[in-house]
Design a protein around this motif. Structure first.
Motif, PDB file in Angstrom:
ATOM      1  N   GLN A 198      83.625  10.857 -13.889  1.00  0.00           N
ATOM      2  CA  GLN A 198      83.992  12.070 -14.609  1.00  0.00           C
ATOM      3  C   GLN A 198      83.278  13.304 -14.071  1.00  0.00           C
ATOM      4  O   GLN A 198      83.826  14.405 -14.120  1.00  0.00           O
ATOM      5  CB  GLN A 198      83.692  11.912 -16.101  1.00  0.00           C
ATOM      6  N   SER A 199      82.073  13.170 -13.566  1.00  0.00           N
ATOM      7  CA  SER A 199      81.386  14.335 -12.998  1.00  0.00           C
ATOM      8  C   SER A 199      82.124  14.841 -11.768  1.00  0.00           C
ATOM      9  O   SER A 199      82.247  16.053 -11.547  1.00  0.00           O
ATOM     10  CB  SER A 199      79.941  13.981 -12.645  1.00  0.00           C
ATOM     11  N   GLU A 200      82.669  13.926 -10.985  1.00  0.00           N
ATOM     12  CA  GLU A 200      83.460  14.314  -9.816  1.00  0.00           C
ATOM     13  C   GLU A 200      84.793  14.930 -10.235  1.00  0.00           C
ATOM     14  O   GLU A 200      85.266  15.902  -9.619  1.00  0.00           O
ATOM     15  CB  GLU A 200      83.700  13.081  -8.937  1.00  0.00           C
ATOM     16  N   VAL A 201      85.388  14.382 -11.298  1.00  0.00           N
ATOM     17  CA  VAL A 201      86.630  14.954 -11.840  1.00  0.00           C
ATOM     18  C   VAL A 201      86.400  16.405 -12.243  1.00  0.00           C
ATOM     19  O   VAL A 201      87.199  17.301 -11.913  1.00  0.00           O
ATOM     20  CB  VAL A 201      87.125  14.134 -13.048  1.00  0.00           C
ATOM     21  N   LEU A 202      85.301  16.663 -12.951  1.00  0.00           N
ATOM     22  CA  LEU A 202      85.016  18.025 -13.392  1.00  0.00           C
ATOM     23  C   LEU A 202      84.777  18.947 -12.205  1.00  0.00           C
ATOM     24  O   LEU A 202      85.248  20.099 -12.189  1.00  0.00           O
ATOM     25  CB  LEU A 202      83.797  18.020 -14.323  1.00  0.00           C
ATOM     26  N   TRP A 203      84.071  18.479 -11.199  1.00  0.00           N
ATOM     27  CA  TRP A 203      83.829  19.295  -9.996  1.00  0.00           C
ATOM     28  C   TRP A 203      85.149  19.652  -9.323  1.00  0.00           C
ATOM     29  O   TRP A 203      85.363  20.803  -8.914  1.00  0.00           O
ATOM     30  CB  TRP A 203      82.910  18.544  -9.038  1.00  0.00           C
ATOM     31  N   ASN A 204      86.050  18.662  -9.221  1.00  0.00           N
ATOM     32  CA  ASN A 204      87.343  18.916  -8.576  1.00  0.00           C
ATOM     33  C   ASN A 204      88.174  19.920  -9.368  1.00  0.00           C
ATOM     34  O   ASN A 204      88.874  20.762  -8.785  1.00  0.00           O
ATOM     35  CB  ASN A 204      88.118  17.608  -8.417  1.00  0.00           C
ATOM     36  N   ILE A 205      88.118  19.835 -10.683  1.00  0.00           N
ATOM     37  CA  ILE A 205      88.845  20.806 -11.514  1.00  0.00           C
ATOM     38  C   ILE A 205      88.331  22.212 -11.243  1.00  0.00           C
ATOM     39  O   ILE A 205      89.125  23.158 -11.041  1.00  0.00           O
ATOM     40  CB  ILE A 205      88.681  20.455 -13.004  1.00  0.00           C
ATOM     41  N   ILE A 231      92.214  30.949  -7.811  1.00  0.00           N
ATOM     42  CA  ILE A 231      91.880  32.340  -8.126  1.00  0.00           C
ATOM     43  C   ILE A 231      91.547  33.146  -6.884  1.00  0.00           C
ATOM     44  O   ILE A 231      91.991  34.290  -6.722  1.00  0.00           O
ATOM     45  CB  ILE A 231      90.696  32.371  -9.113  1.00  0.00           C
ATOM     46  N   THR A 232      90.744  32.543  -5.994  1.00  0.00           N
ATOM     47  CA  THR A 232      90.218  33.318  -4.850  1.00  0.00           C
ATOM     48  C   THR A 232      90.851  32.955  -3.522  1.00  0.00           C
ATOM     49  O   THR A 232      90.667  33.674  -2.536  1.00  0.00           O
ATOM     50  CB  THR A 232      88.696  33.116  -4.730  1.00  0.00           C
ATOM     51  N   GLY A 233      91.562  31.817  -3.484  1.00  0.00           N
ATOM     52  CA  GLY A 233      92.149  31.383  -2.223  1.00  0.00           C
ATOM     53  C   GLY A 233      91.149  30.710  -1.312  1.00  0.00           C
ATOM     54  O   GLY A 233      91.487  30.335  -0.188  1.00  0.00           O
ATOM     55  N   LYS A 234      89.924  30.511  -1.777  1.00  0.00           N
ATOM     56  CA  LYS A 234      88.879  29.910  -0.947  1.00  0.00           C
ATOM     57  C   LYS A 234      88.136  28.830  -1.729  1.00  0.00           C
ATOM     58  O   LYS A 234      88.007  28.921  -2.950  1.00  0.00           O
ATOM     59  CB  LYS A 234      87.879  30.968  -0.481  1.00  0.00           C
ATOM     60  N   MET A 235      87.646  27.841  -1.000  1.00  0.00           N
ATOM     61  CA  MET A 235      86.810  26.822  -1.627  1.00  0.00           C
ATOM     62  C   MET A 235      85.484  27.442  -2.061  1.00  0.00           C
ATOM     63  O   MET A 235      85.016  28.424  -1.485  1.00  0.00           O
ATOM     64  CB  MET A 235      86.542  25.675  -0.651  1.00  0.00           C
ATOM     65  N   PRO A 236      84.881  26.881  -3.084  1.00  0.00           N
ATOM     66  CA  PRO A 236      83.584  27.415  -3.535  1.00  0.00           C
ATOM     67  C   PRO A 236      82.537  27.347  -2.431  1.00  0.00           C
ATOM     68  O   PRO A 236      82.524  26.414  -1.621  1.00  0.00           O
ATOM     69  CB  PRO A 236      83.209  26.493  -4.704  1.00  0.00           C
ATOM     70  N   SER A 237      81.686  28.351  -2.415  1.00  0.00           N
ATOM     71  CA  SER A 237      80.609  28.422  -1.434  1.00  0.00           C
ATOM     72  C   SER A 237      79.481  29.241  -2.042  1.00  0.00           C
ATOM     73  O   SER A 237      79.591  29.744  -3.169  1.00  0.00           O
ATOM     74  CB  SER A 237      81.105  29.079  -0.146  1.00  0.00           C
ATOM     75  N   ALA A 238      78.413  29.419  -1.276  1.00  0.00           N
ATOM     76  CA  ALA A 238      77.302  30.241  -1.761  1.00  0.00           C
ATOM     77  C   ALA A 238      77.758  31.670  -2.011  1.00  0.00           C
ATOM     78  O   ALA A 238      77.237  32.346  -2.915  1.00  0.00           O
ATOM     79  CB  ALA A 238      76.149  30.210  -0.757  1.00  0.00           C
ATOM     80  N   ASP A 239      78.731  32.144  -1.229  1.00  0.00           N
ATOM     81  CA  ASP A 239      79.250  33.507  -1.409  1.00  0.00           C
ATOM     82  C   ASP A 239      80.390  33.562  -2.429  1.00  0.00           C
ATOM     83  O   ASP A 239      80.775  34.636  -2.873  1.00  0.00           O
ATOM     84  CB  ASP A 239      79.756  34.051  -0.060  1.00  0.00           C
ATOM     85  N   TYR A 282      75.335  18.127  -8.796  1.00  0.00           N
ATOM     86  CA  TYR A 282      75.763  19.373  -8.145  1.00  0.00           C
ATOM     87  C   TYR A 282      74.839  20.556  -8.403  1.00  0.00           C
ATOM     88  O   TYR A 282      75.084  21.651  -7.900  1.00  0.00           O
ATOM     89  CB  TYR A 282      77.177  19.741  -8.627  1.00  0.00           C
ATOM     90  N   GLY A 283      73.782  20.346  -9.176  1.00  0.00           N
ATOM     91  CA  GLY A 283      72.928  21.464  -9.559  1.00  0.00           C
ATOM     92  C   GLY A 283      72.281  22.196  -8.406  1.00  0.00           C
ATOM     93  O   GLY A 283      72.030  23.405  -8.480  1.00  0.00           O
ATOM     94  N   GLN A 284      71.986  21.487  -7.322  1.00  0.00           N
ATOM     95  CA  GLN A 284      71.341  22.118  -6.164  1.00  0.00           C
ATOM     96  C   GLN A 284      72.337  22.628  -5.122  1.00  0.00           C
ATOM     97  O   GLN A 284      71.933  23.205  -4.114  1.00  0.00           O
ATOM     98  CB  GLN A 284      70.374  21.122  -5.505  1.00  0.00           C
ATOM     99  N   ASP A 285      73.618  22.401  -5.388  1.00  0.00           N
ATOM    100  CA  ASP A 285      74.644  22.867  -4.450  1.00  0.00           C
ATOM    101  C   ASP A 285      74.686  24.391  -4.471  1.00  0.00           C
ATOM    102  O   ASP A 285      74.817  24.996  -5.543  1.00  0.00           O
ATOM    103  CB  ASP A 285      76.008  22.296  -4.850  1.00  0.00           C
ATOM    104  N   PRO A 286      74.580  25.049  -3.319  1.00  0.00           N
ATOM    105  CA  PRO A 286      74.638  26.526  -3.290  1.00  0.00           C
ATOM    106  C   PRO A 286      75.929  27.092  -3.862  1.00  0.00           C
ATOM    107  O   PRO A 286      75.973  28.268  -4.239  1.00  0.00           O
ATOM    108  CB  PRO A 286      74.515  26.857  -1.793  1.00  0.00           C
ATOM    109  N   ALA A 287      76.963  26.242  -3.966  1.00  0.00           N
ATOM    110  CA  ALA A 287      78.250  26.713  -4.471  1.00  0.00           C
ATOM    111  C   ALA A 287      78.328  26.632  -5.987  1.00  0.00           C
ATOM    112  O   ALA A 287      79.385  26.890  -6.560  1.00  0.00           O
ATOM    113  CB  ALA A 287      79.385  25.885  -3.860  1.00  0.00           C
ATOM    114  N   ALA A 341      66.811  20.846 -12.146  1.00  0.00           N
ATOM    115  CA  ALA A 341      67.813  20.292 -11.240  1.00  0.00           C
ATOM    116  C   ALA A 341      68.820  21.329 -10.762  1.00  0.00           C
ATOM    117  O   ALA A 341      69.607  21.053  -9.863  1.00  0.00           O
ATOM    118  CB  ALA A 341      68.553  19.143 -11.927  1.00  0.00           C
ATOM    119  N   VAL A 342      68.822  22.524 -11.355  1.00  0.00           N
ATOM    120  CA  VAL A 342      69.768  23.585 -10.983  1.00  0.00           C
ATOM    121  C   VAL A 342      69.056  24.631 -10.143  1.00  0.00           C
ATOM    122  O   VAL A 342      67.954  25.082 -10.493  1.00  0.00           O
ATOM    123  CB  VAL A 342      70.381  24.230 -12.243  1.00  0.00           C
ATOM    124  N   ARG A 343      69.664  25.007  -9.042  1.00  0.00           N
ATOM    125  CA  ARG A 343      69.089  26.067  -8.200  1.00  0.00           C
ATOM    126  C   ARG A 343      68.904  27.336  -9.021  1.00  0.00           C
ATOM    127  O   ARG A 343      69.855  27.850  -9.597  1.00  0.00           O
ATOM    128  CB  ARG A 343      70.026  26.385  -7.019  1.00  0.00           C
TER     129      ARG A 343
END
Length: 814
Positions: free
Chosen positions: A505-512, A520-528, A556-561, A597-599
């Motif tokens: 389910q954590s992966e399901v939520l990330w994919n959503i 919305i943005t036309g781009k995959m999530p990233s640090a920017d 996913y807490g440490q993911d820059p995205a 655990a979150v950046r």
């Protein structure tokens, strides 16, 4: 030096004590010991403290503290010695096997204590261990002081004698002379619920004051051998000889509590009654420990139990035990009474006041008083005459949240017997709380963000039917909603159960979230271009609401995205969890680890009833938290759910003006107290466009609540087999306690005049958009598989329309 000695004495006194007021006196008894005029100079160097092994742990701890206090006072080295190893210089405490002790007690009359200097020994002894404890306290107060100690020399009166004390007898001749009393409102039935239950929900704890009562009677019976003990509730007729446990309906208890702060505790004797009490359950637990020690020390060889009548003292919990705010301005009015103080977690206490002066005028006067004493108003709000205001004082490190609950609809909802006007103050040290800033408290200016999307609500899918892994069927279950705001940021609700072998389910939520970001943005999530979660609500601490949240943050807490600003909830205390059925403190205890655990971390915002917060085009009103229980107690942990009303503001893409306001009430798993509190506070104003069915459409809010909400869209975090339309059948069970309650609630929800759509959390991740006409359930989407894709709507299974229900069950809508 003086401050250090006082601090040491306070630490000693924090170990325990009891307070006693004067009862009937014999003619020659004055309550004061006879003190000889002769003073002896004692060089404390090389003295040993020897105490009787029969003393209670409380008395022993007080004796063990002597070397530290002497060291601070004089620098002399005093050690703890053994009764088996006699030396010349000793401080003897209790009936130690020494000739000096025998000599000190020779010719003693009645009960009492003596302090004697015999040769090079200081004898501190009583006729019972309890009187020894009294003597030890006298020794501290008169001789272990800066005025009595100069250098290494202590000045001690050669003889202090208190005898013929007219004791209070609790037990004699193998019989207890007193009755034990506890509150009639206390839940003393381990199988009792707010409504009587079947075995399905039996077994939750009784209220702690009842366990305190049981612990006291057990200690008394075990030590005093007093035979069968008598007990009663405080609604029974008062008698002279009573041992009062907790907060009971007796004048003596009210007088003692009025002299105490919530972090104080003690055992008292007043008007011949023994009181074991404190404002909070934590303080009461400390008092019970004192009572147990007191009974041990007060029991004689013949098993009689006697107490001194004139020893008075009161001690305070240490700061590490309770980091509570107890000193702050209090409301004042002639008919205003503090009736209960409750630990509500996160170093917070709720002070609950009742009386005929619980009025708007009293609320306003108190707010004015706070401002006059240097408190700063952070925010205020009024919902249906129920008023709230938040104050801080940096100088005194104080946080206060003041709430006036007038319950204007209590009479209309037939709840007036329970819901009477009340003034609550949630108090905490300021440095333990997160105070919302202007960004959350100021209504959104729609020029401050760029509108990138329609607001969307996604009901995250769970595999409620489960799948087989080998021979075992594995289920995913819970509640999880994703709200996409107009600027492309997110607001999340709960987060299902743990990952299971068949669905992560954590992966399901990330994919959503990724799919929505791409949409919305036309781009995959990233640090920017991060997945920016402005707020993540945890309604309450059950795993089917936090499991995915916990795993998601850890993964996913440490993911820059990924970015998380706030976790919004209100964690209950151990005291509240104690008596609630099926409690858990896991997420509360995990909070520091999750923040790490979150950046960049995130802030935990403890929500309070009446707050109004703003997250871009989303407004959040806090309708209920577990702080609303007071003066009631928790029966069901589900009722600690925080209930929110959300307002989804739809702005015009060109002008920025709000063109629609859609409201939705999210209940978590709230039950009777949540339901009835909302009915009494808000009545018909609960009417909203959407409602989340409490407890997955099971044992949750009442039918009366859903009738008041009269929602157009019903969100059920469950699936049709478990929460289907069986409640609409002509022969549906509406009489039994469990099925009847659930069926009535669902029938009221499904047949409300405005109801048009029921949306379950199965089949797919149903996503609804909000437009100029509100939520659009005629055009649904699914998300999480790489895109935001349209789905057939309605599908007649997991999305059900009113028309379909009316066609199938016409009798329910006639």
């Amino acid at each position: 030096m003086k401050k250090r000695i006082l601090a040491l004495l306070l630490c000693v006194s924090m170990l325990a004590t009891f307070a006693v007021t004067l009862s009937s006196c014999k003619k020659k008894y004055t309550g004061e010991p006879t003190v000889s005029k002769k003073v002896v100079d004692i060089d404390l160097t090389d003295y040993k403290v020897v105490f009787s092994d029969s003393l209670s742990s409380v008395a022993k701890d007080k004796a063990r503290a002597i070397p530290n206090v002497v060291k601070e006072l004089s620098g002399a080295s005093v050690r703890i010695g053994k009764a088996s190893d006699e030396t010349e210089k000793e401080i003897l405490i209790g009936q130690v096997d020494r000739e000096a002790v025998t000599k000190a007690l020779k010719g003693f009359k009645g009960d009492g204590f003596t302090i004697r200097v015999i040769d090079d020994k200081i004898v501190i002894v009583g006729t019972t261990n309890l009187f020894t404890y009294v003597a030890l306290q006298y020794f501290y107060e008169h001789y272990m002081t800066e005025s009595a100690v100069k250098g290494t020399t202590m000045k001690v009166n050669q003889k202090v004698l208190l005898q013929n004390v007219p004791v209070i007898t609790l037990a004699a001749d193998n019989a207890c002379q007193y009755e034990f009393v506890y509150g009639a409102e206390i839940d003393d039935d381990p199988k009792n619920f707010t409504q009587k239950t079947t075995s399905a929900v039996a077994g939750q704890n009784v209220d702690y004051p009842y366990d305190a009562f049981k612990n006291c009677t057990k200690a008394f019976s075990g030590l005093a051998k007093a035979g069968t003990l008598k007990s009663k509730k405080d609604d029974a007729e008062a008698t002279a000889n009573e041992i009062l446990i907790g907060q009971v309906n007796r004048d003596e208890c009210k007088e003692v509590l009025a002299s105490m702060t919530p972090n104080q505790y003690g055992v008292f004797v007043k008007n011949g009654k023994v009181l074991v009490t404190g404002w909070t359950d934590k303080a009461l637990a400390k008092s019970v420990e004192l009572f147990q020690s007191m009974i041990k020390d007060a029991t004689k060889e013949d098993k009689s139990v006697v107490l001194p009548p004139d020893y008075a003292d009161l001690y305070t919990l240490s700061a590490t035990d309770a980091n509570w705010l107890v000193e702050f301005p209090r409301p004042e009015a002639e008919h205003l009474e503090l009736i209960r103080v409750t630990d509500v977690g996160d170093d917070s206490l709720v002070y609950a006041y009742r009386g005929s002066d619980v009025t708007k005028a009293t609320f306003d006067a108190y707010c004015k008083k706070l401002e006059g004493e240097g408190y700063t108003k952070i925010t205020e709000n009024v919902i249906e005459t129920n008023c709230t205001a938040m104050y801080t004082n940096v100088k005194t490190n104080a946080f206060l949240y003041v709430q006036l609950a007038l319950y204007p609809y209590a009479q209309q909802q037939n709840l007036a017997a329970v819901y009477q006007p009340i003034l609550r103050i949630t108090a905490a040290p300021l440095d333990t709380q997160v105070v919302p800033g202007d960004d959350l408290l100021t209504p959104t200016n729609y020029d401050r963000y760029q509108r990138l999307t329609d607001t969307m609500l996604t009901a995250v899918k769970f595999d409620y039917d489960g799948a087989y892994v080998g021979d075992e069927k594995k289920y995913d279950f819970g509640m999880s909603y994703v709200i996409t705001l107009e600027d492309g940021t997110f607001f999340l609700f709960d987060g299902g159960t743990h990952d299971s072998p068949n669905v992560k389910q954590s992966e399901v939520l990330w994919n959503i979230l990724c799919d929505l970001k791409v949409q919305i943005t036309g781009k995959m999530p990233s640090a920017d271009n991060p997945i920016h979660v402005r707020g993540w609500v945890l309604t309450h601490g059950h795993v089917d609401h936090y499991g995915t949240m916990h795993k998601f943050i850890k993964t996913y807490g440490q993911d820059p995205a990924f970015k998380l600003d706030y976790m919004l909830t209100n964690f209950p205390s151990d005291e509240e969890c104690y008596q609630g059925y099926n409690p858990t403190t896991y997420m509360r205890d995990q909070l520091p680890a999750l923040q790490a655990a979150v950046r960049g971390g995130f802030k935990y915002l403890k929500l309070h009833t009446g707050e109004h917060l703003y997250f871009q085009n989303l407004e959040v009103e806090v309708l209920f938290t577990h702080e609303e229980f007071n003066p009631q107690r928790t029966d069901f942990y589900n009722d600690t759910s925080t209930i929110l009303r959300l307002t989804f503001n739809t702005s015009d893409a060109y002008t920025g003006y709000v063109v629609n306001r859609t409201t939705g009430i999210f209940t978590g798993d709230a039950y009777l107290i949540g339901s009835r509190t909302l009915r009494a506070m808000y009545g018909e104003t609960l009417q909203s466009d959407m409602v989340q069915s409490a407890h997955h459409g099971g044992l949750g809010m009442e039918a009366e609540f859903y009738s008041l909400v009269n929602a157009r869209v019903v969100l059920i975090p469950g699936h049709t087999p478990s929460v289907g339309a069986k409640c609409l059948l002509q022969d549906a069970d509406l009489t039994s306690w469990y099925s009847g309650f659930v069926n009535k609630a669902n029938r009221a929800t499904f047949t409300a005049p405005n109801m048009r759509y029921i949306i379950y959390s199965d089949i797919c991740n149903y996503t609804m958009k909000f437009g100029a006409n509100g939520v659009d359930c005629d055009h649904l989407y699914t998300v999480g598989s790489g895109a935001l894709e349209p789905v057939e709507s309605p599908d007649g299974a997991s999305v059900v329309t009113r028309a379909q229900l009316e066609a199938a069950y016409p009798w329910a809508y006639s």
